[in-house]
Scaffold this motif. Structure first.
Motif, mmCIF file in Angstrom:
data_model
loop_
_atom_site.group_PDB
_atom_site.id
_atom_site.type_symbol
_atom_site.label_atom_id
_atom_site.label_comp_id
_atom_site.label_asym_id
_atom_site.label_seq_id
_atom_site.Cartn_x
_atom_site.Cartn_y
_atom_site.Cartn_z
ATOM 1 N N GLN A 190 5.803 -1.015 13.863
ATOM 2 C CA GLN A 190 6.038 -0.630 15.462
ATOM 3 C C GLN A 190 4.334 -0.487 15.987
ATOM 4 O OE1 GLN A 190 8.374 3.065 15.733
ATOM 5 N NE2 GLN A 190 10.175 2.015 15.131
ATOM 6 N N LEU A 191 3.488 0.332 15.081
ATOM 7 C CA LEU A 191 2.200 0.330 15.616
ATOM 8 C C LEU A 191 1.537 -1.170 15.777
ATOM 9 C CD1 LEU A 191 -0.180 1.974 16.080
ATOM 10 C CD2 LEU A 191 -0.546 2.235 13.636
ATOM 11 N N ILE A 192 1.853 -1.994 14.896
ATOM 12 C CA ILE A 192 1.201 -3.252 15.050
ATOM 13 C C ILE A 192 1.860 -3.955 16.037
ATOM 14 C CG2 ILE A 192 0.015 -3.154 12.777
ATOM 15 C CD1 ILE A 192 2.072 -5.472 12.257
ATOM 16 N N ASN A 193 3.069 -3.945 16.224
ATOM 17 C CA ASN A 193 3.776 -4.574 17.486
ATOM 18 C C ASN A 193 3.021 -3.989 18.720
ATOM 19 O OD1 ASN A 193 5.326 -6.120 16.005
ATOM 20 N ND2 ASN A 193 7.057 -4.571 15.805
ATOM 21 N N GLN A 194 2.823 -2.425 18.743
ATOM 22 C CA GLN A 194 2.220 -2.028 20.128
ATOM 23 C C GLN A 194 0.893 -2.693 20.420
ATOM 24 O OE1 GLN A 194 3.781 -0.012 22.421
ATOM 25 N NE2 GLN A 194 5.505 -0.551 21.200
ATOM 26 N N LEU A 195 0.223 -3.189 19.270
ATOM 27 C CA LEU A 195 -1.312 -3.855 19.230
ATOM 28 C C LEU A 195 -1.011 -5.234 19.714
ATOM 29 C CD1 LEU A 195 -2.918 -1.918 16.455
ATOM 30 C CD2 LEU A 195 -3.140 -1.566 18.792
ATOM 31 N N LYS A 217 10.859 8.248 4.225
ATOM 32 C CA LYS A 217 11.146 7.444 3.251
ATOM 33 C C LYS A 217 10.390 6.128 3.287
ATOM 34 C CE LYS A 217 16.047 9.051 3.543
ATOM 35 N NZ LYS A 217 17.250 9.079 4.004
ATOM 36 N N LEU A 218 10.405 5.382 2.457
ATOM 37 C CA LEU A 218 9.666 4.117 2.318
ATOM 38 C C LEU A 218 10.093 3.194 3.603
ATOM 39 C CD1 LEU A 218 7.751 2.203 1.248
ATOM 40 C CD2 LEU A 218 9.699 1.006 -0.097
ATOM 41 N N ASN A 219 11.308 2.982 3.915
ATOM 42 C CA ASN A 219 11.503 2.254 5.114
ATOM 43 C C ASN A 219 11.098 2.841 6.404
ATOM 44 O OD1 ASN A 219 13.569 4.214 5.171
ATOM 45 N ND2 ASN A 219 14.840 3.074 6.343
ATOM 46 N N GLU A 220 11.130 4.319 6.498
ATOM 47 C CA GLU A 220 10.619 4.859 7.727
ATOM 48 C C GLU A 220 9.075 4.912 7.916
ATOM 49 O OE1 GLU A 220 13.649 8.777 7.949
ATOM 50 O OE2 GLU A 220 11.907 8.805 6.710
ATOM 51 N N ALA A 221 8.159 4.839 6.790
ATOM 52 C CA ALA A 221 6.959 4.593 6.670
ATOM 53 C C ALA A 221 6.655 3.146 7.003
ATOM 54 C CB ALA A 221 6.165 5.202 5.353
ATOM 55 N N THR A 222 7.187 2.305 6.490
ATOM 56 C CA THR A 222 6.684 0.710 6.845
ATOM 57 C C THR A 222 7.375 0.396 8.195
ATOM 58 O OG1 THR A 222 8.925 -0.028 5.832
ATOM 59 C CG2 THR A 222 6.874 0.089 4.470
ATOM 60 N N CYS A 257 0.896 -1.343 0.054
ATOM 61 C CA CYS A 257 0.020 0.121 -0.186
ATOM 62 C C CYS A 257 0.733 1.298 0.056
ATOM 63 C CB CYS A 257 -0.803 0.046 1.247
ATOM 64 S SG CYS A 257 -1.918 1.434 1.447
ATOM 65 N N ILE A 258 1.657 1.402 0.886
ATOM 66 C CA ILE A 258 2.710 2.493 0.895
ATOM 67 C C ILE A 258 3.409 2.632 -0.198
ATOM 68 C CG2 ILE A 258 4.761 3.156 2.319
ATOM 69 C CD1 ILE A 258 3.539 2.088 4.892
ATOM 70 N N LYS A 259 3.835 1.582 -0.733
ATOM 71 C CA LYS A 259 4.840 1.537 -2.094
ATOM 72 C C LYS A 259 4.005 2.393 -3.192
ATOM 73 C CE LYS A 259 8.350 -1.988 -1.656
ATOM 74 N NZ LYS A 259 8.847 -3.255 -2.102
ATOM 75 N N PHE A 260 2.772 1.790 -3.384
ATOM 76 C CA PHE A 260 1.887 2.049 -4.364
ATOM 77 C C PHE A 260 1.616 3.605 -4.331
ATOM 78 C CE2 PHE A 260 -1.962 2.752 -6.722
ATOM 79 C CZ PHE A 260 -1.835 1.553 -7.868
ATOM 80 N N MET A 261 1.196 3.978 -3.221
ATOM 81 C CA MET A 261 1.043 5.392 -3.140
ATOM 82 C C MET A 261 2.044 6.451 -3.353
ATOM 83 S SD MET A 261 -1.347 5.276 0.691
ATOM 84 C CE MET A 261 -1.954 6.973 0.634
ATOM 85 N N GLY A 262 3.291 5.967 -3.378
ATOM 86 C CA GLY A 262 4.564 6.698 -3.861
ATOM 87 C C GLY A 262 4.610 7.012 -5.242
ATOM 88 N N ARG A 263 3.541 6.143 -6.049
ATOM 89 C CA ARG A 263 4.004 6.087 -7.609
ATOM 90 C C ARG A 263 3.586 7.636 -7.936
ATOM 91 N NH1 ARG A 263 0.861 0.900 -9.932
ATOM 92 N NH2 ARG A 263 2.182 -0.714 -8.953
ATOM 93 N N LEU A 283 -2.342 3.943 8.428
ATOM 94 C CA LEU A 283 -1.613 3.317 7.155
ATOM 95 C C LEU A 283 -1.721 4.429 5.978
ATOM 96 C CD1 LEU A 283 -0.163 1.153 5.492
ATOM 97 C CD2 LEU A 283 -2.350 0.270 5.126
ATOM 98 N N THR A 284 -2.971 5.013 6.050
ATOM 99 C CA THR A 284 -3.065 5.969 4.862
ATOM 100 C C THR A 284 -2.373 7.173 5.070
ATOM 101 O OG1 THR A 284 -5.606 5.466 4.617
ATOM 102 C CG2 THR A 284 -5.079 7.563 3.885
ATOM 103 N N GLU A 285 -2.117 7.776 6.044
ATOM 104 C CA GLU A 285 -1.119 8.983 6.750
ATOM 105 C C GLU A 285 0.192 8.412 6.254
ATOM 106 O OE1 GLU A 285 -0.013 12.581 7.217
ATOM 107 O OE2 GLU A 285 -2.087 11.993 7.031
ATOM 108 N N LEU A 286 0.513 7.302 6.530
ATOM 109 C CA LEU A 286 2.050 6.976 6.274
ATOM 110 C C LEU A 286 2.268 6.848 4.846
ATOM 111 C CD1 LEU A 286 2.342 4.270 9.201
ATOM 112 C CD2 LEU A 286 3.726 6.453 8.998
ATOM 113 N N GLY A 287 1.224 6.378 4.102
ATOM 114 C CA GLY A 287 1.513 6.517 2.688
ATOM 115 C C GLY A 287 1.270 7.551 2.168
ATOM 116 N N LEU A 288 0.859 8.774 2.421
ATOM 117 C CA LEU A 288 0.568 9.985 2.264
ATOM 118 C C LEU A 288 1.852 10.571 2.381
ATOM 119 C CD1 LEU A 288 -2.914 11.308 3.098
ATOM 120 C CD2 LEU A 288 -2.250 10.482 0.784
ATOM 121 N N ALA A 289 2.476 10.356 3.483
ATOM 122 C CA ALA A 289 3.729 10.963 3.849
ATOM 123 C C ALA A 289 4.940 10.418 3.115
ATOM 124 C CB ALA A 289 4.083 10.693 5.366
ATOM 125 N N TYR A 290 4.882 9.276 2.680
ATOM 126 C CA TYR A 290 5.644 8.649 1.634
ATOM 127 C C TYR A 290 5.581 9.335 0.397
ATOM 128 C CZ TYR A 290 8.075 5.598 -1.303
ATOM 129 O OH TYR A 290 8.801 5.056 -2.513
#
Length: 194
Positions: free
Chosen positions: A184-189, A174-179, A94-100, A161-168
């Motif tokens: 980290q978020l899902i680990n916290q959950l 950067k892609l690795n920062e967003a992913t 998702c994040i990669k696609f949003m970077g196109r 996820l949408t916000e991270l994709g938009l930021a990327y």
């Protein structure tokens, strides 16, 4: 000459493809309906017949891109061996696609301005939120989610996820920062592999 429904659909798809190339390259303001029609070998009236307006054509293009994003997420997730890995693979896709560049121009830059924020959000939510809800339900059913799945949790993760994709997409992360932020978020959950 009378056209069949199949012919009309071919024309409609050609107009979407032509408009997508123009909107992606020149943006909404820089794209003229006459240019799209000429590129597709039809009159400008065909655009208004099929889409009602330039904005209607733009919305069809944005929906097509959003559906392709959802298909890319689903395809990436389907290759995973467990639900947590599927969530991570789909989120990364998702994040990669949003970077196109095409997605960034049409959906991120022009989408909210042309369609209005509410309509833009409705399209985004209608295509992707159900995928997030299904994933959380599967994680919960398999005992791989430390907290109960809920509509609020699905919306929160989908929003993150949408916000991270938009930021990327906007080159704010950067892609690795967003992913990594999503991991980290899902680990916290407490999302874990089964």
């Amino acid at each position: 000459m009378r056209r069949t429904a199949a012919d009309a659909e071919i024309t409609r798809q050609e107009l979407i493809a032509g408009a997508r190339a123009c909107f992606g390259r020149d943006g909404y303001a820089g794209t003229q309906p006459a240019e799209v029609a000429e590129q597709c070998g039809v009159t400008r009236g065909a655009i208004y017949h099929h889409f009602g307006s330039k904005a209607g054509l733009f919305e069809a293009v944005l929906i097509q891109l959003s559906e392709e994003l959802d298909a890319a997420v689903t395809a990436a997730a389907a290759k995973a061996t467990d639900t947590r890995s599927a969530l991570l693979a789909g989120s990364t896709a998702c994040i990669k696609f949003m970077g196109r560049p095409e997605y960034r121009q049409i959906v991120v830059e022009d989408g909210p301005a042309v369609l209005g924020l509410q309509r833009w959000y409705e399209i985004d939510r209608s295509i992707g939120l159900s995928t997030m809800e299904l994933t959380l339900d599967l994680l919960e059913a398999r005992g791989e989610l430390a907290i109960p799945a809920s509509p609020g949790l699905a919306r929160g993760l989908f929003g993150a996820l949408t916000e991270l994709g938009l930021a990327y997409s906007r080159s704010e992360l950067k892609l690795n920062e967003a992913t990594e932020a999503f991991v980290q978020l899902i680990n916290q959950l407490g999302v874990r592999s089964g």
